[in-house]
Design an enzyme around this catalytic site. Sequence first.
Site, PDB file in Angstrom:
ATOM      1  N   HIS A  48      18.064   2.948 -30.534  1.00  0.00           N
ATOM      2  CA  HIS A  48      17.731   4.355 -30.816  1.00  0.00           C
ATOM      3  C   HIS A  48      16.579   4.439 -31.825  1.00  0.00           C
ATOM      4  CE1 HIS A  48      19.062   8.676 -31.592  1.00  0.00           C
ATOM      5  NE2 HIS A  48      18.393   8.425 -32.698  1.00  0.00           N
ATOM      6  N   GLU A  49      16.713   3.685 -32.921  1.00  0.00           N
ATOM      7  CA  GLU A  49      15.702   3.787 -33.985  1.00  0.00           C
ATOM      8  C   GLU A  49      14.364   3.174 -33.563  1.00  0.00           C
ATOM      9  OE1 GLU A  49      16.453   5.776 -36.256  1.00  0.00           O
ATOM     10  OE2 GLU A  49      18.622   5.789 -35.993  1.00  0.00           O
ATOM     11  N   HIS A  66      12.341   5.564 -31.543  1.00  0.00           N
ATOM     12  CA  HIS A  66      11.667   6.557 -32.398  1.00  0.00           C
ATOM     13  C   HIS A  66      10.287   6.097 -32.883  1.00  0.00           C
ATOM     14  CE1 HIS A  66      14.362   9.858 -33.007  1.00  0.00           C
ATOM     15  NE2 HIS A  66      15.334   9.154 -33.548  1.00  0.00           N
TER      16      HIS A  66
END
Length: 831
Positions: free
Chosen positions: A289-290, A293
Amino acid sequence: MKVFPVNYVLEFEPIFKNFTFIGKEIITVECKDSVNTIIMHCAEIKIKSCRVINNDVIQKAVTKTDANKEELVITIKNKIKGCAFIEIEFTGDLNDRLLGFYRSQYKQNGKTKYLATTQFEAADARRAFPCWDEPEAKATFEISIIAENKFTAISNMPIMSKKRLKNKTLYKFAKTPIMSTYLIYLGVGEFEYLTGKIGKVQVRVITTKGNKSKGKYSLELGKKLLSSYEKYFGIKYPLPKLDLIAIPDFAAGAMENWGAITFRETILLYDPKTSSTRTKQYIAEVISHEIAHQWFGNLVTMKWWNDLWLNESFATFMATKFVDKFYPEWDLWNQFVDDAMNNAMALDSLKNTHPIDVKVNSTSEIREIFDAISYDKGGCVLRMLEHYVGESNFQKGLKKYLAGFKYKNAEGKDLWDAIGKISKMPVRSMVQTWLKQPGFPVVEIEKRDSILHLKQRRYVLESDKKSTKGLWFIPLSIGLQNELFQKLFTKKSMSVKLPKDNIGFVANFGRKGFYRVKYDEGTLIDLKMLIDQKQIPAIDRWAIQNDLFSLCVSGDETVRNYLDFSDAYYDEDSYLATVNVAHNLTSLYFRAFDEDFSDQIKNYTVKYLKKILHDLGWDPKKTDKHTDALMRGFVIFTLGKLNDEEVTIESENRYKQFLKNQNSLPPDLVEPVCSVMAWNGNSKTHAELTRLYRNAKTTEEKLRFLGAMCSFKDPKLLLKSLNFSQTSEVRSQNMQLPIMKVAGNPYGKKILWPWLKNNWPKLSKKVGRGNPLFNRIVASISSIADDSMEKEIRQFFKKNPTPGTERTQEQTLERIRINSKFLRNMRKEFS
């Protein structure tokens, strides 16, 4: 903006003796008009001096800070225009509220240690330095940190130079690319590193001393993900390094600071000996997820926070996509549906939900929208969109969007237009119906001969005339073993013809669409048979009973009908449907906990769970699927709470062994077994669990024992656990956990609300205003109250305002009314 920043030169010096920091900055700004006042964001900072330089003329400035508006007003005598420099010297506090520039405390060999770290999203960079603290005010940053010699310093970019200043070191970091303030990172502490490389990019896992060996899994995974994302987006990772940093105190799960991602220790450190299967999976999902980003959010950033969902849902969706590539055996898309879609629909079927694309005016409102709508519903809408336009068009559209807006700010419509252009489909008009209005539809289906008559309405659990309005562009998919056809359903009602010789059908095939389906009685009878014979895919077997269960809660279906339907799942072999039926039956039993008819439901539940445990067995096997480990713990824990004799005896034997030798229980079974012991335990058990908590080496292990301490039947012991959670032995980032667990314990219902009322001032102080954890504490009240308490709860929050939780309060009261009505319906039905 009349004045906008171009570059910041920043210097920070944290002082641990008194938990303050000294800061200096020179901001290069561009003034479009002639100005003699400059306004920027600033909070909890003391300004020592300020001057403004324009065309080599230096002017001393008068400064005024406004705490309510979180602003700094700079006034000078003579107007300036064009390029200017603002020089400010200031001091601030290294707070302990887990936001801005803050301190984190941890123990090492019995000694208390500190580190300094930052969390700036959404609007807390202004607590570390005066700045234009909005996503659109992008600039470049040149950061220096002065730290004591025993410490190391970290920022977004690699260290360019180190200089000794007596007992301190000055670290200078390379200049960042153009970026938003909320992604800046500063870290100072006694760190150690694991280092790797992928291409030219240095990847590190950074931990407090003694923990780096647990970073191996994350380092290898981080490297693989970085290169996979580069390929998928067609853009190289833009920075020379990527750090994954484990922080002992951290309110969020993780934060995507550019090049310096921070994590809670439990979400980055993995020890195969002591970590659970769930932890391993969670670590993989969050790292993925990170890293997503770094492109989506960091390279291309939303213009304003109303598009926050785009950042978050996109990272949620991509995280699942990529971890699924590496671990197909984890069955991740199916888990995504059970987890993300269920969470999102639970919140979005309330009248007090909000649209995905929501107006955000103030900074406290930003904190309120970090919820299941922004993350999970958004992720489901993207999954629906990808299915609608096709995977290849979706990927090409993303590449076009990222290439067109890199180092800039974009809005949602820019992405829809990019995907629409590539796919030549009405993407913007379809997506807008899911973004601009709250809630989601239920499609009601009546089959007459081979024609399906469809109606759509908004699905709410507490319905009234007004709240069922709404019209969605639904990508309606009909199938059986494969998809038969797809149509865009854009009106209130329509009819479609089924192909000839059709033996049955499933609507929302593959559960790609974010909507529920209500079938007519005849169709449900056919579906029950198809489920029993496994003639339809696992995800659709899950979806049909999932919708049916939700329709019981809204009063559109009866509980007996659901119980009867659940018989079709007795030989279910997919994790997804099995775990959801198990959860639903369990939740029905606990809703009816004190009622005379609870035994009728209990019989269904025990029979179903015993069959699962019989198939799985107690001990992990080499042939186990990944999801078996997740299932086993849940079933043991639940059967224990249903007072099943065999499970209680077996748990007791294993617990006794465990007290002698902690390696005797696999990590996945520690919390379930300890919880069953608590359920049947006394103050001696409580003391044992407290001791196990104190002696546990990792936070992950501590949290298992803390969780088990909330499973007692004796209210006195539950109060003891709640009070323990308020001591310094439990980090403030974890104190919502016992509250949520006691709320879920039927014996905790009577005691939790009085305890919360008494402890609210202490909780407010410990969690800190504006902390996202507060929303979870408020939400837990919906499990312990009934609608006779609504007035009292409203008055309590009126007297004890808790900013940033206003929407959650309304949602909680609505849930209380829904639960109370559901229980009354069940009483009528079973009387």
